[in-house]
Design a protein around this motif. Structure first.
Motif, PDB file in Angstrom:
ATOM      1  N   ALA A  94       0.218   2.161   0.062  1.00 28.22           N
ATOM      2  CA  ALA A  94      -0.727   2.979  -0.708  1.00 28.22           C
ATOM      3  C   ALA A  94      -1.693   2.105  -1.510  1.00 28.22           C
ATOM      4  O   ALA A  94      -2.784   2.540  -1.887  1.00 28.22           O
ATOM      5  CB  ALA A  94       0.041   3.911  -1.639  1.00 28.22           C
ATOM      6  N   LYS A  95      -1.311   0.841  -1.738  1.00 27.60           N
ATOM      7  CA  LYS A  95      -2.151  -0.089  -2.497  1.00 27.60           C
ATOM      8  C   LYS A  95      -3.197  -0.768  -1.624  1.00 27.60           C
ATOM      9  O   LYS A  95      -4.092  -1.435  -2.135  1.00 27.60           O
ATOM     10  CB  LYS A  95      -1.268  -1.151  -3.162  1.00 27.60           C
ATOM     11  N   GLY A  96      -3.068  -0.622  -0.285  1.00 27.86           N
ATOM     12  CA  GLY A  96      -4.011  -1.260   0.621  1.00 27.86           C
ATOM     13  C   GLY A  96      -3.323  -2.205   1.586  1.00 27.86           C
ATOM     14  O   GLY A  96      -2.111  -2.106   1.830  1.00 27.86           O
ATOM     15  N   LEU A  97      -4.079  -3.133   2.131  1.00 32.02           N
ATOM     16  CA  LEU A  97      -3.561  -4.077   3.129  1.00 32.02           C
ATOM     17  C   LEU A  97      -2.532  -5.006   2.494  1.00 32.02           C
ATOM     18  O   LEU A  97      -2.804  -5.642   1.480  1.00 32.02           O
ATOM     19  CB  LEU A  97      -4.717  -4.894   3.718  1.00 32.02           C
ATOM     20  N   VAL A  98      -1.349  -5.099   3.108  1.00 36.48           N
ATOM     21  CA  VAL A  98      -0.305  -5.988   2.578  1.00 36.48           C
ATOM     22  C   VAL A  98       0.037  -7.114   3.543  1.00 36.48           C
ATOM     23  O   VAL A  98       0.624  -8.127   3.142  1.00 36.48           O
ATOM     24  CB  VAL A  98       0.983  -5.206   2.220  1.00 36.48           C
ATOM     25  N   PHE A 119       4.369   8.299   4.161  1.00 40.56           N
ATOM     26  CA  PHE A 119       4.887   6.988   4.533  1.00 40.56           C
ATOM     27  C   PHE A 119       4.787   6.036   3.352  1.00 40.56           C
ATOM     28  O   PHE A 119       3.892   6.153   2.502  1.00 40.56           O
ATOM     29  CB  PHE A 119       4.085   6.393   5.697  1.00 40.56           C
ATOM     30  N   ASP A 120       5.691   5.074   3.311  1.00 42.60           N
ATOM     31  CA  ASP A 120       5.618   3.996   2.323  1.00 42.60           C
ATOM     32  C   ASP A 120       4.810   2.823   2.861  1.00 42.60           C
ATOM     33  O   ASP A 120       4.167   2.104   2.091  1.00 42.60           O
ATOM     34  CB  ASP A 120       7.028   3.542   1.942  1.00 42.60           C
ATOM     35  N   LEU A 121       4.878   2.604   4.162  1.00 41.42           N
ATOM     36  CA  LEU A 121       4.069   1.601   4.851  1.00 41.42           C
ATOM     37  C   LEU A 121       3.607   2.192   6.174  1.00 41.42           C
ATOM     38  O   LEU A 121       4.301   3.046   6.754  1.00 41.42           O
ATOM     39  CB  LEU A 121       4.871   0.326   5.148  1.00 41.42           C
ATOM     40  N   ILE A 122       2.463   1.722   6.664  1.00 40.85           N
ATOM     41  CA  ILE A 122       2.043   2.101   8.010  1.00 40.85           C
ATOM     42  C   ILE A 122       1.558   0.857   8.743  1.00 40.85           C
ATOM     43  O   ILE A 122       0.880  -0.001   8.164  1.00 40.85           O
ATOM     44  CB  ILE A 122       0.966   3.203   7.995  1.00 40.85           C
ATOM     45  N   VAL A 123       1.955   0.752   9.998  1.00 38.32           N
ATOM     46  CA  VAL A 123       1.607  -0.388  10.846  1.00 38.32           C
ATOM     47  C   VAL A 123       0.491   0.063  11.784  1.00 38.32           C
ATOM     48  O   VAL A 123       0.667   0.997  12.569  1.00 38.32           O
ATOM     49  CB  VAL A 123       2.826  -0.866  11.655  1.00 38.32           C
ATOM     50  N   ASN A 152      10.103   5.435   4.398  1.00 42.42           N
ATOM     51  CA  ASN A 152       9.612   5.893   5.695  1.00 42.42           C
ATOM     52  C   ASN A 152       8.453   4.985   6.128  1.00 42.42           C
ATOM     53  O   ASN A 152       7.488   4.816   5.381  1.00 42.42           O
ATOM     54  CB  ASN A 152       9.111   7.338   5.627  1.00 42.42           C
ATOM     55  N   ILE A 153       8.565   4.443   7.332  1.00 44.63           N
ATOM     56  CA  ILE A 153       7.554   3.527   7.851  1.00 44.63           C
ATOM     57  C   ILE A 153       6.955   4.133   9.114  1.00 44.63           C
ATOM     58  O   ILE A 153       7.686   4.510  10.038  1.00 44.63           O
ATOM     59  CB  ILE A 153       8.160   2.147   8.192  1.00 44.63           C
ATOM     60  N   GLY A 154       5.628   4.212   9.162  1.00 40.29           N
ATOM     61  CA  GLY A 154       4.969   4.809  10.315  1.00 40.29           C
ATOM     62  C   GLY A 154       4.149   3.814  11.114  1.00 40.29           C
ATOM     63  O   GLY A 154       3.900   2.684  10.675  1.00 40.29           O
ATOM     64  N   PHE A 155       3.711   4.249  12.285  1.00 41.88           N
ATOM     65  CA  PHE A 155       2.828   3.461  13.152  1.00 41.88           C
ATOM     66  C   PHE A 155       1.587   4.283  13.473  1.00 41.88           C
ATOM     67  O   PHE A 155       1.678   5.514  13.616  1.00 41.88           O
ATOM     68  CB  PHE A 155       3.536   3.086  14.455  1.00 41.88           C
ATOM     69  N   ALA A 156       0.467   3.614  13.594  1.00 39.37           N
ATOM     70  CA  ALA A 156      -0.778   4.281  13.983  1.00 39.37           C
ATOM     71  C   ALA A 156      -1.453   3.449  15.062  1.00 39.37           C
ATOM     72  O   ALA A 156      -1.751   2.270  14.840  1.00 39.37           O
ATOM     73  CB  ALA A 156      -1.698   4.436  12.779  1.00 39.37           C
ATOM     74  N   LEU A 157      -1.682   4.050  16.218  1.00 38.12           N
ATOM     75  CA  LEU A 157      -2.443   3.419  17.292  1.00 38.12           C
ATOM     76  C   LEU A 157      -3.802   4.098  17.348  1.00 38.12           C
ATOM     77  O   LEU A 157      -3.879   5.294  17.633  1.00 38.12           O
ATOM     78  CB  LEU A 157      -1.711   3.565  18.633  1.00 38.12           C
ATOM     79  N   ILE A 176      -0.648  -4.143   8.264  1.00 37.93           N
ATOM     80  CA  ILE A 176       0.308  -3.281   7.559  1.00 37.93           C
ATOM     81  C   ILE A 176      -0.319  -2.849   6.234  1.00 37.93           C
ATOM     82  O   ILE A 176      -0.802  -3.696   5.465  1.00 37.93           O
ATOM     83  CB  ILE A 176       1.650  -3.995   7.301  1.00 37.93           C
ATOM     84  N   PHE A 177      -0.295  -1.547   5.988  1.00 38.60           N
ATOM     85  CA  PHE A 177      -0.870  -0.987   4.769  1.00 38.60           C
ATOM     86  C   PHE A 177       0.195  -0.263   3.955  1.00 38.60           C
ATOM     87  O   PHE A 177       1.101   0.378   4.516  1.00 38.60           O
ATOM     88  CB  PHE A 177      -1.977   0.015   5.100  1.00 38.60           C
TER      89      PHE A 177
END
Length: 402
Positions: free
Chosen positions: A371-375, A344-348, A321-326, A368-369
């Protein structure tokens, strides 16, 4: 990398046509089978004899083979190819492709092609920057085509600026990337939500936002190019849906979007929640248009369903699951909280502070983040390029999870 790949090289009337001799040679050397189709004007710049010698195939330019009376079947050509590259793509051919004009063999093949299609524009600076050319290139991209932006440098007119066709070596690398990415998500089922939702106040008015859907649609195109089966669920948008979608659903409200995503969710491998879904809706909708009667008006609101959180609660181990945050403040903190709370597994992350990077623009700037941080982090790029970066990060994560 290109061993056994079938490539149609469409050549149009431009001084840059001289570069196609080297381009053909490099493609053949890389193992590709190259079929060249030329427009009549292109033959004024480079001879079919040169190109047929290099491609080891007769060059096509007419609907009918003059020596035998047989026709060159544009439908079969469109089905045969793994890629159609139009290079150089003149302003004239770009305009015709964008508007469905079909008056030569190359254009007929373009309209029949089922494979990825790429354009490498070549023209003078003023032509390239003209609003009509820019609009035609945007239209081609909206159809799911790939535009390889022209390079800057000295032009045939003597001017300096953008308009040079990219060099053959660059184009070969781009072709390798286009054809290689097709393997990444072959057979995978992907759901993408895009655009805004609109929550009715009365039969005339609604509560919504400025989302155009451009980012979600660009991600859909990238996944299609990567071989995925794509379901695109879109709120109100003026964009054309990419061709070859498995499913395309137009919705209006958050509840309607939830119902459509829920319908496909359990069988999906990857779900991209890119839509800007309204958080609240009017508790009751007036049956008739509300008339202006007083200086103030109060609308009682209620929460809409949180689509990502509701579905994230039942996410399976093999799903991403990939999410977005504005965000407008505490951006990274809010994005990471959303990552955790919605499973989410990733968030943009988008920031409203970044100029030309949010609603309505053709460009974007993201972080893009996981759970480990910025990727991953980008500068301001075209949304099609941002989409590729997002898809590549998802591919990387999917490999790590295997």
């Amino acid at each position: 990398m290109l061993q056994g790949k079938k490539i149609i090289l469409g050549i149009t009337g431009s001084i840059a046509a001289y570069k196609t001799a080297m381009l053909t040679r490099l493609l053949v050397k890389a193992g590709a089978e190259v079929q060249i189709i030329m427009t009549d004007d292109a033959t004024e710049f480079i001879t079919p004899l040169t190109l047929s010698t290099l491609s080891q195939k007769p060059v096509l330019s007419k609907f009918v083979k003059s020596e035998s009376g047989e026709w060159n079947n544009h439908v079969e050509l469109g089905l045969w190819a793994d890629l159609l590259l139009i290079a150089p793509a003149s302003a004239n051919t770009i305009a015709k492709c964008a508007n469905g004009i079909c008056d030569n063999l190359l254009l007929a093949t373009y309209l029949s092609a089922k494979c990825p299609i790429a354009f490498a524009p070549a023209m003078d600076l003023d032509m390239y920057k003209h609003p009509s050319t820019s609009e035609n290139l945007r239209k081609l991209e909206s159809f799911g085509n790939i535009v390889i932006q022209a390079a800057s440098g000295e032009l045939a007119s003597g001017l300096e600026g953008q308009g040079r066709m990219q060099e053959p070596e660059y184009l070969v690398k781009k072709i390798e990337k286009i054809l290689d990415v097709k393997k990444k998500f072959k057979g995978k089922k992907v759901i993408i939500t895009a655009g805004p939702t609109q929550e009715a106040i009365d039969p005339v008015r609604f509560i919504g936002n400025h989302s155009s859907g451009k980012m979600g649609y660009a991600i859909a195109k990238s996944f299609l190019n990567a071989g995925a089966h794509v379901t695109l669920i879109s709120g109100p948008s003026s964009l054309h849906p990419p061709s070859a979608l498995s499913t395309y659903s137009k919705i209006q409200t958050a509840q309607e979007m939830y119902a459509e995503v829920d319908k496909h969710y359990d069988t999906a491998d990857i779900i991209i929640f890119a839509a800007a879904v309204a958080d609240y809706r009017p508790k009751s909708v007036a049956k008739e248009k509300i008339k202006k009667q007083s200086e103030a008006m109060t609308i009682e609101m209620e929460k809409t369903i949180d689509i990502a959180k509701t579905l994230g609660a039942r996410k399976k181990k093999n799903q991403l699951n990939i999410g977005f945050a504005l965000e407008t403040e505490n951006e990274e903190e809010n994005a990471l909280n959303k990552l955790k709370n919605k499973n989410f597994d990733l968030i943009v992350l988008n920031s409203m502070r970044d100029k030309n990077a949010t609603f309505g623009h053709n460009t974007n700037k993201i972080k893009i983040f996981s759970a480990k941080g910025l990727v991953a982090e980008t500068e301001l790029l075209d949304k099609s390029e941002v989409a590729e970066i997002i898809v590549n990060q998802i591919h990387k994560l999917s490999i790590e999870n295997e």
